[in-house]
Design a protein around this motif. Structure first.
Motif, PDB file in Angstrom:
ATOM      1  N   ASN A   1     -25.383 -26.492  29.905  1.00 30.50           N
ATOM      2  CA  ASN A   1     -24.440 -27.602  29.735  1.00 30.50           C
ATOM      3  C   ASN A   1     -23.453 -27.233  28.631  1.00 30.50           C
ATOM      4  OD1 ASN A   1     -23.598 -30.337  30.435  1.00 30.50           O
ATOM      5  ND2 ASN A   1     -24.254 -30.879  28.357  1.00 30.50           N
ATOM      6  N   GLN A   2     -22.171 -27.324  28.919  1.00 27.40           N
ATOM      7  CA  GLN A   2     -21.152 -26.907  27.950  1.00 27.40           C
ATOM      8  C   GLN A   2     -21.129 -27.796  26.709  1.00 27.40           C
ATOM      9  OE1 GLN A   2     -19.205 -24.192  27.891  1.00 27.40           O
ATOM     10  NE2 GLN A   2     -18.328 -24.865  25.944  1.00 27.40           N
ATOM     11  N   GLY A   3     -21.403 -29.104  26.904  1.00 21.25           N
ATOM     12  CA  GLY A   3     -21.292 -30.052  25.799  1.00 21.25           C
ATOM     13  C   GLY A   3     -19.966 -30.790  25.871  1.00 21.25           C
ATOM     14  N   GLY A   4     -19.953 -32.040  25.384  1.00 21.73           N
ATOM     15  CA  GLY A   4     -18.779 -32.892  25.570  1.00 21.73           C
ATOM     16  C   GLY A   4     -17.944 -33.115  24.324  1.00 21.73           C
ATOM     17  N   GLY A   5     -18.376 -32.572  23.187  1.00 19.69           N
ATOM     18  CA  GLY A   5     -17.636 -32.804  21.947  1.00 19.69           C
ATOM     19  C   GLY A   5     -16.753 -31.628  21.587  1.00 19.69           C
ATOM     20  N   GLY A   6     -16.431 -31.539  20.308  1.00 16.82           N
ATOM     21  CA  GLY A   6     -15.619 -30.427  19.831  1.00 16.82           C
ATOM     22  C   GLY A   6     -16.446 -29.154  19.739  1.00 16.82           C
ATOM     23  N   SER A   7     -15.770 -28.056  19.434  1.00 20.91           N
ATOM     24  CA  SER A   7     -16.435 -26.759  19.386  1.00 20.91           C
ATOM     25  C   SER A   7     -16.314 -26.179  17.973  1.00 20.91           C
ATOM     26  CB  SER A   7     -15.764 -25.831  20.404  1.00 20.91           C
ATOM     27  OG  SER A   7     -16.531 -24.675  20.561  1.00 20.91           O
ATOM     28  N   PRO A   8     -17.414 -25.659  17.420  1.00 20.11           N
ATOM     29  CA  PRO A   8     -17.348 -25.127  16.056  1.00 20.11           C
ATOM     30  C   PRO A   8     -16.566 -23.820  15.986  1.00 20.11           C
ATOM     31  CG  PRO A   8     -19.485 -24.649  17.032  1.00 20.11           C
ATOM     32  CD  PRO A   8     -18.757 -25.519  18.013  1.00 20.11           C
ATOM     33  N   ALA A   9     -15.979 -23.547  14.824  1.00 18.38           N
ATOM     34  CA  ALA A   9     -15.412 -22.221  14.558  1.00 18.38           C
ATOM     35  C   ALA A   9     -16.536 -21.306  14.084  1.00 18.38           C
ATOM     36  CB  ALA A   9     -14.326 -22.321  13.493  1.00 18.38           C
ATOM     37  N   PHE A  10     -16.275 -20.020  14.067  1.00 16.98           N
ATOM     38  CA  PHE A  10     -17.323 -19.040  13.739  1.00 16.98           C
ATOM     39  C   PHE A  10     -17.738 -19.093  12.277  1.00 16.98           C
ATOM     40  CE2 PHE A  10     -15.195 -15.621  11.358  1.00 16.98           C
ATOM     41  CZ  PHE A  10     -13.871 -16.019  11.491  1.00 16.98           C
ATOM     42  N   THR A  11     -17.008 -19.853  11.462  1.00 19.29           N
ATOM     43  CA  THR A  11     -17.356 -19.998  10.043  1.00 19.29           C
ATOM     44  C   THR A  11     -17.968 -21.361   9.729  1.00 19.29           C
ATOM     45  OG1 THR A  11     -15.084 -20.690   9.720  1.00 19.29           O
ATOM     46  CG2 THR A  11     -15.596 -18.406   9.175  1.00 19.29           C
ATOM     47  N   ASP A  12     -18.146 -22.185  10.743  1.00 19.69           N
ATOM     48  CA  ASP A  12     -18.575 -23.564  10.501  1.00 19.69           C
ATOM     49  C   ASP A  12     -20.090 -23.689  10.346  1.00 19.69           C
ATOM     50  OD1 ASP A  12     -15.993 -24.427  10.500  1.00 19.69           O
ATOM     51  OD2 ASP A  12     -16.017 -25.160  12.567  1.00 19.69           O
ATOM     52  N   MET A  13     -20.515 -24.924  10.053  1.00 13.11           N
ATOM     53  CA  MET A  13     -21.941 -25.219  10.016  1.00 13.11           C
ATOM     54  C   MET A  13     -22.300 -25.923  11.314  1.00 13.11           C
ATOM     55  SD  MET A  13     -24.044 -27.513   7.322  1.00 13.11           S
ATOM     56  CE  MET A  13     -23.616 -29.022   8.175  1.00 13.11           C
ATOM     57  N   VAL A  14     -23.400 -25.525  11.929  1.00 15.07           N
ATOM     58  CA  VAL A  14     -23.826 -26.178  13.169  1.00 15.07           C
ATOM     59  C   VAL A  14     -25.138 -26.919  12.951  1.00 15.07           C
ATOM     60  CG1 VAL A  14     -22.652 -24.571  14.725  1.00 15.07           C
ATOM     61  CG2 VAL A  14     -24.993 -24.059  13.979  1.00 15.07           C
ATOM     62  N   ARG A  15     -25.297 -28.000  13.703  1.00 14.67           N
ATOM     63  CA  ARG A  15     -26.560 -28.752  13.698  1.00 14.67           C
ATOM     64  C   ARG A  15     -27.168 -28.585  15.079  1.00 14.67           C
ATOM     65  NH1 ARG A  15     -24.808 -33.474  11.540  1.00 14.67           N
ATOM     66  NH2 ARG A  15     -25.037 -32.386   9.570  1.00 14.67           N
TER      67      ARG A  15
END
Ligand SMILES: [Ca+2]
Ligand SMILES: [Ca+2]
Ligand SMILES: [Ca+2]
Ligand SMILES: [Ca+2]
Length: 349
Positions: free
Chosen positions: A115-129
């Motif tokens: 599933n691709q996901g429906g929200g925004g997409s993180p940048a490669f420097t971001d923090m992910v949850r």
């Protein structure tokens, strides 16, 4: 928490090397020599293909709906002579092959996008949850399925380290920005989060994009599989200078360590005065403050093209948002904060 930056694995290798070298005077043990990356990748490629062509997953389960969890993914070994059952798909037929170059080595890895996901997409420097589990493909090929690391409750990871803090292995930094986070979430009375339409997938990665010679998984040169849900992300600004870290990758090569405008050996993403003109980057950006009173149904401001939020405080339904806008006062294409000939301090005007 076992996901560590490769750099620390390498440090460990150096330490091991020193220990082993010291011992050499007393006995004839051999020095620790790290495998050649290209040779190791050839072996890892074979292992990954062997796994993907001999295992299938419950694809039918995911055909409807977008709120599935990584724990819903069931991978099963294909017995000899068996055909893939209805409602299931051989992993090799479902994954996408991706390539990258890392440590001057050409790597192949595989991603299953459920599933691709429906929200925004993180940048490669971001923090992910995320919620996730990691297991060894080498072990699975030997018939042992063991999870070496997992979190069924949401947990945060930095995709980019600042050189001191832990961050994730390279594969995560490559894969996470290609998924989207959830579109929304709710918190119930017990504080339990429910996420709607998160990114859901699996990455199958060679050791060179994981821990390589490190032993975080229990053994070196492990090929790894991570099932994950990308729930949320936050834009990271490692040096808090107002410029998001992904924008401090000036040459756009998805590496922030090689960009150092003032050549002071402090890369821009961890340099608070990027052009070395003695006016801090934060002072070379134009500040703005917005007050949004949600009690009056005020709408949030629409930020300009070069405008970034740096703080947000909510008190009694009144949100105070501070932003900065990147200025280029002489219109030469180089923003003030990267132009050592411009020294306007917008916080003193
Ligand atoms: Ca760069
Ligand atoms: Ca610098
Ligand atoms: Ca900076
Ligand atoms: Ca400047």
């Amino acid at each position: 928490m076992k996901i560590k930056i490769l750099r620390f694995s390498l440090l460990l290798v150096v330490l091991l090397n020193i220990l082993v070298s010291c011992k050499n005077d007393d006995d004839d043990s051999v020095d620790f020599v790290e495998e050649d990356r290209t040779e190791q990748q050839a072996k890892d490629k074979d292992s990954l293909i062997a796994y993907l062509t001999s295992h299938y997953y419950n694809s039918g389960f995911f055909e409807t709906g977008t709120n599935h969890k990584y724990t819903d993914i069931v991978i099963t070994a294909l017995e000899e002579g068996e055909t893939v059952p209805d409602g299931h798909t051989l992993l090799m037929s479902a994954v996408e092959l991706r390539t990258t170059t890392y440590f001057e080595t050409d790597y192949e890895y595989y991603v299953l996008n459920i599933n691709q996901g429906g929200g925004g997409s993180p940048a490669f420097t971001d923090m992910v949850r995320v919620r996730y589990s990691g297991s060894s493909i080498n072990e699975a090929l030997d018939g042992n399925y063991e999870t070496f690391d997992s979190s069924v409750t949401p947990i945060n990871f930095n995709l980019q380290t600042d050189g001191f803090s832990f961050s994730v292995i390279k594969a995560w930094q490559l894969v996470m920005p290609t998924f989207n986070a959830s579109s929304s979430y709710e918190i119930d009375d017990n504080g339990i989060f429910t996420f709607t339409n998160p990114g859901l997938g699996i990455m199958f990665i060679p050791s060179g994009l994981g821990y390589f010679s490190g032993t975080s998984t229990g053994s070196s040169y492990d090929n790894l599989m991570f099932k994950f849900e990308l729930l949320q992300y936050e834009v990271e600004d490692h040096d808090s200078d107002g410029v998001p870290s992904y924008l401090e990758d000036r040459d756009g090569d998805l590496d922030v360590v090689d960009d150092d405008t003032d050549e002071d050996f402090s890369p821009n993403f961890i340099d608070i005065d990027d052009d070395g003109d003695n006016v801090a980057t934060l002072d070379e950006l134009i500040p703005s403050t917005y007050i949004v009173n949600t009690n009056n149904n005020d709408e949030e401001p629409v930020l300009g093209a070069n405008e970034y939020e740096i703080s947000r405080v909510t008190i009694d339904g009144v949100i105070t948002i501070k932003t900065v806008t990147i200025a280029d006062s002489n219109n030469d294409g180089t923003p003030d904060y990267l132009d050592e000939t411009i020294t306007i301090n917008y916080n003193e005007i």
